[in-house]
Design a protein around this motif. Structure first.
Motif, PDB file in Angstrom:
ATOM      1  N   HIS A  74      -7.389 -20.306  54.696  1.00  0.00           N
ATOM      2  CA  HIS A  74      -7.071 -19.641  55.961  1.00  0.00           C
ATOM      3  C   HIS A  74      -8.369 -19.414  56.717  1.00  0.00           C
ATOM      4  O   HIS A  74      -9.316 -18.848  56.189  1.00  0.00           O
ATOM      5  N   LYS A  75      -8.374 -19.870  57.944  1.00  0.00           N
ATOM      6  CA  LYS A  75      -9.582 -19.687  58.739  1.00  0.00           C
ATOM      7  C   LYS A  75      -9.555 -18.297  59.381  1.00  0.00           C
ATOM      8  O   LYS A  75      -8.580 -17.942  60.044  1.00  0.00           O
ATOM      9  N   VAL A  76     -10.609 -17.519  59.170  1.00  0.00           N
ATOM     10  CA  VAL A  76     -10.699 -16.217  59.830  1.00  0.00           C
ATOM     11  C   VAL A  76     -12.045 -16.128  60.540  1.00  0.00           C
ATOM     12  O   VAL A  76     -13.010 -16.785  60.157  1.00  0.00           O
ATOM     13  N   SER A  77     -12.058 -15.309  61.547  1.00  0.00           N
ATOM     14  CA  SER A  77     -13.303 -15.174  62.308  1.00  0.00           C
ATOM     15  C   SER A  77     -14.324 -14.379  61.494  1.00  0.00           C
ATOM     16  O   SER A  77     -13.982 -13.700  60.524  1.00  0.00           O
ATOM     17  N   ASN A  78     -15.564 -14.454  61.898  1.00  0.00           N
ATOM     18  CA  ASN A  78     -16.630 -13.777  61.155  1.00  0.00           C
ATOM     19  C   ASN A  78     -16.424 -12.263  61.139  1.00  0.00           C
ATOM     20  O   ASN A  78     -16.673 -11.613  60.122  1.00  0.00           O
ATOM     21  N   LEU A  79     -15.963 -11.743  62.260  1.00  0.00           N
ATOM     22  CA  LEU A  79     -15.752 -10.297  62.356  1.00  0.00           C
ATOM     23  C   LEU A  79     -14.668  -9.856  61.367  1.00  0.00           C
ATOM     24  O   LEU A  79     -14.830  -8.894  60.613  1.00  0.00           O
ATOM     25  N   GLU A  80     -13.589 -10.646  61.354  1.00  0.00           N
ATOM     26  CA  GLU A  80     -12.487 -10.374  60.419  1.00  0.00           C
ATOM     27  C   GLU A  80     -12.983 -10.437  58.979  1.00  0.00           C
ATOM     28  O   GLU A  80     -12.635  -9.615  58.133  1.00  0.00           O
ATOM     29  N   HIS A  81     -13.816 -11.425  58.741  1.00  0.00           N
ATOM     30  CA  HIS A  81     -14.397 -11.638  57.425  1.00  0.00           C
ATOM     31  C   HIS A  81     -15.165 -10.401  56.975  1.00  0.00           C
ATOM     32  O   HIS A  81     -15.013  -9.921  55.847  1.00  0.00           O
TER      33      HIS A  81
END
Lengths: 309, 374
Positions: free
Chosen positions: A60-67
């Motif tokens: 699942h691709k998540v944004s850096n902030l979400e990460h």
């Protein structure tokens, strides 16, 4: 009309893509929502594996902030794990001998949390077939691996064979998401208490290593089920397991490295259409002192250029 | 010499076995397909071999033999010959002898005649998938075609090494060919699932024995002496349950069976300390010692599972509710008199409906439908 032509051209490239670079640029420019081309079959295009999952992109691709956010949330749990690891290190109380005749359970499927340690896969997950499966609690309070095995091949001109369902344990890990391995060197027998439907299943023990040649190393053995309402206990010595890679038996066989076991799984793919149903009570390990066989298959040297080519 | 070669080429008929291109009138050019497998009136081994013979006799050069073998492999199931070693041998025989053998190390290393070799490998793979064991004659044929360095030979040797190892591995023996008779098949299945208890007796009854029965069919029922005792000890106020149908697979064949389940018996708790020596009984079986050999009255049997006591197992010809009712009556008749006074609950799931699965639809939907139905 022009669009149609471009489409046929792209399909042409997708279906026999000896030019991955070309197809990639076309995908970029056209921004079509095609799944990534996956190389199927015995033909290998490269000398190395570039992807641990063989091209099946399931992340699942998540944004850096979400990460960052999610990582911060998990910190507490990870620190707990780390604390436990330090305590274990200080206590230094490992299991040194396995008592003969006693079964040490790795997974006892008597509550839902054990089922979370497993993942099920079927060929329909990647649009490569029509089988489906699930791992649930049975009415008797055990794990029930069931589903429908379908050997129909989807008519996309790419896939030659279809029909598998599998369950596999998640990779065990240490704190801070460091991958770990099982250490089974005390034992020499795999013990399963099961109740099946007369089909034969495949036991898979993965021993993934660091290098790409070992990523697909799986030791297989058949699990025959009697069928019927009675539980059966299957004891299979590890020496009987055969080494395969991507489902192909290997010429150069070796015995399993017990301290490098990464996954355990059961799969159903016996080319018989229909429902399958396997109830599992536990998966355990045992030390059988009467079984002194190291490896069940011949390991003599063979002619040059015949084995391992 | 050149004339001779040219003449040879010209004389060979340019006929393709499977595809005759550009046939029809001269103005309208279209492709017509001639499929010799399709035009066979009877689909059996004889006609299949005839088509192979026809191909071999048609053209001395055997043009398009790779395409022919692939087409023939795809038609095997249709002719019902996918498990026949002789047919595979006939197909391998189509490949030319001698021509494909590599003559130097470079040819041997870089896959001499790749299409032909891949074709032979695919043929062997199909054999493997259909559990056909190759024999030494096939090895000799492959050696004559590809030489000892051929990749099909490697595949063959691997098959010959591994296939015998796995052939007779199953602990539950099944005959090479399963019986066509449904009663015999059901008997095999019931014998297999009740093989836990060697004392078990499998019997075949006819429902005609029961006058009130509607379905006239057969019942394969299994019960052991210990199960009779377990049934006799069931409490009268707790009903027995008929559960099913469950499936058991004998290779491709599916047999559905039903269970008669009683109440779960409490586990026997033995709190006596084996190290306690204060009250030792007289040992048994020693000459000179007079003692009674007492077997504990309640013994843990294999039929006492943790989700119920299995009292009997059966398969019926129709799997209908009425036939199961007859089964209970027949059990009562054959040494289980308690069944006349104990209530029996039928918790049967609806028989699986014959639903066609659309080609594009994943099968998940179907299981949901069935769960709702049940």
């Amino acid at each position: 009309m022009a669009l149609c032509k471009i489409n046929t051209f792209i399909n042409l490239i997708r279906n026999n893509s000896p030019y991955p670079v070309l197809s990639r640029t076309i995908f970029k420019t056209n921004n079509f929502n095609y799944s990534k081309p996956i190389l199927i079959g015995s033909q290998r295009w490269l000398f190395h594996e570039s992807h641990r999952k063989g091209g099946y992109d399931t992340e699942h691709k998540v944004s850096n902030l979400e990460h960052l956010k999610k990582g911060f949330q998990e910190l507490k749990q990870e620190l707990k794990l780390f604390k436990q690891e330090v305590i274990d290190l200080i206590e230094t109380d490992p299991l040194l001998i396995a008592r003969p005749g006693e079964t040490d359970l790795i997974w006892c499927f008597n509550d839902l949390s054990t089922l979370d340690k497993f993942v099920t896969t079927a060929d329909s997950d990647h649009n490569e077939g029509f089988s489906s499966c699930s791992l649930e609690m049975s009415s008797a309070g055990r794990a029930r691996f069931h589903g429908y095995l379908d050997v129909r091949v989807p008519k996309d001109g790419r896939i030659k064979k279809a029909g598998y369902c599998a369950m596999r344990s998640k990779r065990i890990r240490k704190s801070f998401k460091r991958p770990a391995t099982f250490d089974w060197h005390l034992y020499n027998t795999l013990v399963l208490k099961i109740r099946g439907d007369g089909r034969s299943y495949l036991l898979n023990i993965s021993c993934e290593g660091f290098y790409d040649v070992t990523w697909n190393d799986i030791y297989h053995y058949v699990l025959y089920t009697r069928g019927g309402p009675y539980w059966q206990i299957a004891k299979i010595p590890f020496s009987k397991f055969v080494l395969g890679s991507k489902g192909r038996l290997q010429d150069k066989q070796t015995r399993m490295r017990f301290d490098r076991v990464t996954h355990f799984g059961i799969s159903c793919g016996d080319k018989i259409n229909g429902r399958f149903d396997l109830e599992i009570e536990y998966v355990g390990l045992e030390f059988d002192p009467t079984h002194d066989e190291e490896f069940a298959y011949e390991m003599y040297k063979t002619d040059k250029y015949i084995v391992g080519v | 010499m050149a004339n001779k070669i040219l003449g040879n080429i010209l004389r060979t008929r340019p006929s393709f076995m499977l595809f005759k291109r550009w046939e029809g009138s001269k103005s309208e050019k279209r492709v017509t397909v001639h499929d010799p497998f399709y035009s066979q009136p009877q689909k059996n081994k004889q006609s299949y071999l005839e088509v192979i013979k026809m191909f071999e006799g048609q053209d001395t050069r055997r043009r398009g033999h790779v395409e022919f073998i692939y087409a023939a492999l795809a038609r095997m199931r249709e002719f019902g010959v996918q498990k026949d070693l002789e047919v595979y041998k006939a197909l391998v025989d189509v490949l030319p002898k001698g021509k494909l053998i590599p003559r130097n190390i470079f040819q041997a290393e870089f896959m001499h005649y790749p299409k032909q070799q891949q074709c032979a490998i695919d043929l062997l793979e199909q054999m493997e998938d259909n559990k056909v064991m190759p024999d030494s004659e096939l090895e000799q044929m492959l050696l004559n075609i590809f030489g000892s360095r051929g990749i099909p030979l490697r595949k063959f040797w691997r098959m010959l090494y591994w296939m015998p190892k796995f052939r007779n591995l199953s602990p539950w023996y099944l005959p090479e060919e399963l019986p066509n008779d449904t009663i015999a098949l059901a008997r095999l299945a019931i014998e297999r699932i009740t093989s836990v208890d060697p004392d078990i007796k499998v019997e075949i009854w006819e429902t005609e024995e029961i006058e009130a029965s509607l379905d006239k069919t057969w019942i394969v029922s299994a019960q052991s002496e210990s199960q009779k005792i377990l049934l006799a000890e069931q409490p009268l106020d707790d009903p027995l349950i008929v559960k099913g149908p469950f499936n058991v697979y004998l290779r491709e064949q599916v047999v559905s069976y039903f269970l008669l389940i009683g109440k779960t018996r409490p586990e026997i708790k033995d709190d006596s300390d084996p190290d306690d020596v204060s009250n030792i009984k007289k040992p048994l079986g020693i000459p000179g010692v007079v003692g009674s050999s007492q077997v504990p009255v309640v013994r843990q049997t294999v039929h006492e599972q943790d989700d119920g006591t299995i009292v009997s197992v059966c398969a019926t010809g129709t799997s209908s509710r009425d036939s199961l009712l007859s089964w209970i009556r027949l059990l009562e008749k054959h040494g289980n008199p308690l069944l006349s006074s104990i209530p029996v609950i039928f918790t049967l799931t609806a028989p699986p409906s014959e639903m066609s699965i659309p080609e594009t639809q994943p099968v998940k939907d179907r299981s949901k439908v069935e769960e709702i139905a049940s």
